[in-house]
Design an enzyme around this catalytic site. Structure first.
Site, PDB file in Angstrom:
ATOM      1  N   SER A 181       0.853  -1.187   0.000  1.00  0.00           N
ATOM      2  CA  SER A 181       0.000   0.000   0.000  1.00  0.00           C
ATOM      3  C   SER A 181       0.885   1.232   0.000  1.00  0.00           C
ATOM      4  O   SER A 181       2.076   1.153   0.369  1.00  0.00           O
ATOM      5  CB  SER A 181      -0.881   0.006   1.252  1.00  0.00           C
TER       6      SER A 181
ATOM      7  N   TYR B 216      -1.538  -0.502  10.545  1.00  0.00           N
ATOM      8  CA  TYR B 216      -1.716  -0.797   9.126  1.00  0.00           C
ATOM      9  C   TYR B 216      -0.419  -0.553   8.360  1.00  0.00           C
ATOM     10  O   TYR B 216       0.017  -1.394   7.564  1.00  0.00           O
ATOM     11  CB  TYR B 216      -2.846   0.053   8.557  1.00  0.00           C
TER      12      TYR B 216
END
Length: 245
Positions: free
Chosen positions: A140, A153
């Site tokens: 990501s 995350y």
């Protein structure tokens, strides 16, 4: 899109979003796909859409190593081999650390890190034996940049990049390729995994204002796979043009 037709591609998190759209694009180019996720009804519907001769589906929870192993073995049994393993399943539990959302921390580690490791372990034995194969591990933008509320995350997505780079160096004797794809805001169900009060609404609004279609990811997958065997696309980082961070 050369070098895709006839390849067998295993995809986790394939019931929606990035995984489902990648499957659509791959089948259009002549690939066979093994689709894995927890929502079997979604997988069956996608298989019917794509044509059952091109797909096999398997209910799999990537946090369970044995299930991931069984999923890959099903793909090999169905199609005779596997050529690409896309470790795509992921969650995005954004929240400040002080909220102490321990269950979400565990889930993020289990899905985003261990799930990738179990996928690598399951496919690697086959890739080594055939002296070819490609891993595509989904990171990501958060694996490159850390923002408030994103500690867990981002840590998980940084880990995907670290694992992938170590894997790249280790598999050179076996002619195996490794690719990291790091998307920015893409229109998927991922923002729905943000549950923390005060964060969920802001994330939803950000995605509404910025997100681009999942086809953007699918095209990156096709680009990486379609390269000649002596070309290894190691990392793709992309964002919506208007996404600032």
């Amino acid at each position: 899109m050369e070098n895709i037709a006839g390849k067998v591609v295993v995809i986790t998190g394939a019931s929606s979003g990035l995984g489902a759209e990648a499957a659509r694009y791959l089948v259009k180019e002549g690939a066979k796909v093994a689709l894995g996720a927890r929502r079997l009804d979604r997988l069956e519907a996608l298989s019917q859409e794509l044509g059952r001769e091109s797909c096999t589906v398997f209910k799999v929870d990537v946090t369970e190593r044995e299930q991931v192993q069984a999923f890959v073995e099903r793909a090999v049994k169905s199609f005779g081999r596997i050529d690409v393993m896309i470790n795509n399943a992921g969650v995005m539990p954004l929240a400040p650390l002080e909220m102490l959302r321990f269950d979400e921390w565990n889930q993020c580690i289990d899905v985003n890190i261990k799930g990738v490791l179990w996928g690598i372990a399951a496919a690697l034995v086959h890739f080594k034996a055939q002296k070819s194969g490609q891993f595509i591990n989904v990171s990501s933008v958060a694996g490159h940049k850390v923002r408030s509320g994103g500690a867990i995350y981002s840590a998980s997505k940084y880990s995907v990049r670290v694992i992938s780079e170590a894997l790249r160096e280790e598999v050179k004797p076996y002619n195996i390729r490794t690719t990291i794809i790091s998307p920015g805001a893409v229109d998927t169900e991922l923002p729905a995994s943000v549950k923390a009060e005060g964060f969920a609404q802001g994330v939803a609004q950000f995605y509404q204002a910025n997100a681009i279609p999942a086809s953007s990811f699918a095209r990156c997958v096709l680009f990486a796979i379609s390269q000649p065997e002596d070309v290894d696309i190691n990392e793709i980082l992309f964002r919506p043009t208007k996404q600032e961070y």
